[in-house]
Design a protein around this motif. Sequence first.
Motif, PDB file in Angstrom:
ATOM      1  N   ASN A 160       0.843  -1.196   0.000  1.00  0.00           N
ATOM      2  CA  ASN A 160       0.000   0.000   0.000  1.00  0.00           C
ATOM      3  C   ASN A 160       0.883   1.253   0.000  1.00  0.00           C
ATOM      4  N   ILE A 161       0.419   2.296  -0.691  1.00  0.00           N
ATOM      5  CA  ILE A 161       1.208   3.524  -0.841  1.00  0.00           C
ATOM      6  C   ILE A 161       0.590   4.653  -0.035  1.00  0.00           C
TER       7      ILE A 161
ATOM      8  N   LYS B 153      -1.184  10.556   2.840  1.00  0.00           N
ATOM      9  CA  LYS B 153      -2.483  10.210   2.253  1.00  0.00           C
ATOM     10  C   LYS B 153      -2.375   8.877   1.510  1.00  0.00           C
ATOM     11  N   ASP B 154      -3.371   8.010   1.722  1.00  0.00           N
ATOM     12  CA  ASP B 154      -3.388   6.702   1.087  1.00  0.00           C
ATOM     13  C   ASP B 154      -3.715   6.837  -0.394  1.00  0.00           C
ATOM     14  N   VAL B 155      -2.875   6.247  -1.237  1.00  0.00           N
ATOM     15  CA  VAL B 155      -3.130   6.220  -2.680  1.00  0.00           C
ATOM     16  C   VAL B 155      -4.078   5.061  -2.977  1.00  0.00           C
ATOM     17  N   LYS B 156      -5.228   5.356  -3.573  1.00  0.00           N
ATOM     18  CA  LYS B 156      -6.267   4.357  -3.818  1.00  0.00           C
ATOM     19  C   LYS B 156      -6.248   3.791  -5.232  1.00  0.00           C
TER      20      LYS B 156
ATOM     21  N   ASP C 214      -6.079  -0.719  -9.689  1.00  0.00           N
ATOM     22  CA  ASP C 214      -5.504  -1.549  -8.630  1.00  0.00           C
ATOM     23  C   ASP C 214      -4.051  -1.155  -8.369  1.00  0.00           C
ATOM     24  N   VAL C 215      -3.763  -0.768  -7.132  1.00  0.00           N
ATOM     25  CA  VAL C 215      -2.444  -0.227  -6.784  1.00  0.00           C
ATOM     26  C   VAL C 215      -1.358  -1.294  -6.891  1.00  0.00           C
TER      27      VAL C 215
ATOM     28  N   GLU D  34     -10.701  10.347  -3.641  1.00  0.00           N
ATOM     29  CA  GLU D  34      -9.610   9.421  -3.377  1.00  0.00           C
ATOM     30  C   GLU D  34      -8.327   9.935  -4.026  1.00  0.00           C
ATOM     31  N   THR D  35      -7.210   9.678  -3.360  1.00  0.00           N
ATOM     32  CA  THR D  35      -5.911  10.093  -3.862  1.00  0.00           C
ATOM     33  C   THR D  35      -5.427   9.086  -4.895  1.00  0.00           C
TER      34      THR D  35
END
Length: 965
Positions: free
Chosen positions: A167-168, A173-176, A189-190, A226-227
């Motif tokens: 996860n990034i 901030k969470d990258v979605k 999909d990350v 979302e980021t």
Amino acid sequence: MKKLVLLLLLVCTCATLSWAQNSKRITVTGTVIDGDDKSPVGQATVQLLSLPDSTMVVGNVTNNNGVFSINARPGKYVLKISFVGYLTQEKPLQLAAGKPSVNIGTVTLPTDAIMLGEAVVVAEAPQVTISEDTIGYNASAYRTPEGAMLEELVKKLPGAEVDDDGNIKINGKDVKKIMVDGKEFFGGDVKTGLKNLPVDMVEKLKTYDKKSDLARITGIDDGEEETVLDLTVKKGMNQGWFGNVDLAAGTENRYAGRAMINRFYDKTQFSIIGSANNVNDQGFSGGGPRWRRNNGLNATKMLGANFATETEKLELGGSMRYNYRDADVVTVGSSQRFLQSGDSYSNSNKANRNKVTDFNADFRMEWRPDSMTNIIFRPNVSYDKTRGTSATESGTFNEDPYQYVVTPNDYLNFNNIGTDDPLRDIRINATNEHNLSKSNSLSANATLQLNRKLNDKGRNITFRGSFGYGDNDNDQYTQSETRYYQIKNYLGGDSIDYRNQYITMPTQNYNYTAQFTYSEPIARATFLQFSYRFQYKNSKSDKSTYDLGYPWNINDGLPEDYETAYVDSLSKDAEYKYFNHDISLGLRLIREKYQLSAGMSLQPQNTKLSYKKGDYMTDTTRTVFNFAPNLDFRYRFSKVSQLRVTYRGRSSQPSMENLLPIVDNSNPLNVRVGNPGLKPSFAHTMRLFYNTYNAEKQRGIMTHVNFTATQNSISNSTIYDENTGGTTSTPQNINGNWNAFGMFGFNSALKNKKFTINSFSRVNYQNQVAFLYNKETLHDDKNTTTGLTLAENLNGAYRNDWFEFSLNGSIEYTAERSKLRPEKNQDPYTFSYGASTNITLPWQMTLSTNITNQSRRGYDDASLNNNELIWNAQIAQSLLKGAATVSFEMYDILKQQSNISRSLTADARSVTEYNSINSYCMVHFIYRLNIFGSKAARDKMMNSRRGFGGPGFGPGPGRHGRRPF
């Protein structure tokens, strides 16, 4: 005399009107694109020059989408647009007072072939650029080893973090989602993007907050922002075929292989990817520390296809993915549960083997049949199959077992517990357990959104509908033996409980949503927004438990007459029906310098539950009323400087099952009791963002502050049984949980742009509240645990066309405090320092290496206060004129990396060590396929990978090395 006065008034009035008309500013907008591949040109300089002296009246730069906007008074001008590496374009422009806005359309910048072909290096690419709320990163400013995937580049970005699960986080901030040229890649999909997109194809990255389809089209804030991380493909690559094959084998039976083929043509993308490896998807990290913990041994396989295309009226996209994962995870753990007087200690050994197969498919269509209508359709389907086995040995003690033996985990298996057991006097219980699980799940979802503009002032109406379906079958087999050392049986020996069970639990659910929105302009750039949404959910579950008796063995399979062993008291049937109405009213203001959105959502809810467990049967209904205020304020100081403040309140309800006064004793060591008096919890979340950028000095500043507080949060009140070591938990409301986070990022190039420095500072304060059971009063006491974390990451680098050297250092200090148990306070801290280098040698060979020392200090457990010196290295040789690469890679050369994780809550702390293979070597062979639209494009891509321009130490003819900025 009267006539003279009237004449003077008329002259003054005309002059005033003429002055007002001439002083009124006119907005000029347009888009700047690349002349070769038609991609947007970000950060291009836009100037408005007055005639006849050509003095600059106003200027600005384009954003990352190539769009610009400037304001000027009526008059005759020359519009001048320029950017390094392109021919400057000038266009005469006349602004009339009667036209408040002028759109000049698209301006094409032709490539400056002379500059690109003969100049050595015009300027170093800035690491970071900022435009409004978009943060951009130039891929060429970060050196990665040959064959590196996107994950290795993301790890080098200032403020970016990649956790153990892939996860990034960027700037907290969470990258979605991950996107390619503005289009979703494999549904966004990350992990798929991180593991399969090669760095070679990336020219730029940018991160920004992407609005939901509803908010983007209507302007109504639905809280679903979302980021995302958006990649720009290198110029020339979107005009043909490109791809690569990477095959690797290594010591310790390690292997890896991946292949990717892409067809990019103008606004059409098509990709096929496949991979298989048993190295935990760990790519070589090149010039940075490799801190990812390898939690277990994981073998993965993946195959997928993705497409996206766009015309003037229609956008289409979709993907299909097959994934297989075989996880072999062995853990050795210890934990300490805080009690008001004395503590409880537990140790465990676990071996888990899980095999997961899943298939996912998604599709996206956005159709604009005319300028006033927008239709979006998004369906998706997924199927998952999981097979798992586990073996667990655990024990609970009333004193710390490490005070008696060095390795208490060696005394958890019943075969190792004899008459001379050194832990016999402090044992409470011990369990040896085997589990086998099987599950199959199918889900399908679809969303349809229709929007119609009713005029060009902002009035619009939207309908949005969605449907979802899920079907899950879960079977679990358990063979467990628990020995209680404080409870004697009728013969005077230790009490033993055998739990041999088969549990099956099929679940079905479906839901649908209908939403209507309306936006009405009530003044200039001011909108009143209304939304109504109805949602219905239905879920049915049927849990059946069968007691298979003793001495059944888990490998024997189900007995023929197992259905006669049905246990009514451990089985349950439940059906939920959920009805939700969401009524929202908001106000949105758009001004030249700021934007404001504020609103309130009212949510009446009705939930019905039909429940049966043993002799207990109930049909209950709950009606609640939630509200959720929201605020979003943005102030733009300039094109590259912005402040944003958001607030959102959100109410959440406890589950219906938690509200039932029933006892769930399916696990005798973890009994749960419902609480009919639970209240809804309400979370307040406030965020502040500020960023600014100086293009001339290549200097950026980013600040992020986040505060969250929860009223009536739900915690467990736990009663600890000293005789069994088991717990009885009841959910209770508690107040006092809050968290504050702050981040400050600074990056800058030094005077000659070859030296860069970036700093990333973090501060976090957690106030956690939980219940501690008091053995003397037999009641709960409220305990507060606080944690203050201060962290600093500092990196400095020197780079030129063939050499990069960086120094990095970090320190993280945590102050942990417990109100009721101050003797548990500690001040742990970690610090690391190291160096990395990437060297391109003149014979098309590259060398990458990093060495970093990480140290832990301040832990009560002395085994955690250690040093880890981690050294990785890679040497790579380019072959076939850059089309192929052979590399030799070495990981954790000094064999010092550990795999220990640690957690702390208000009522417990734990330490877990995982199995892994960290130290090994691998040989890679990489072959690249590049078939672009022209020979010039192919030559450009081939040379962009070389630090040297051929023999010697300078760019040769037609080679410009790094793309100038």
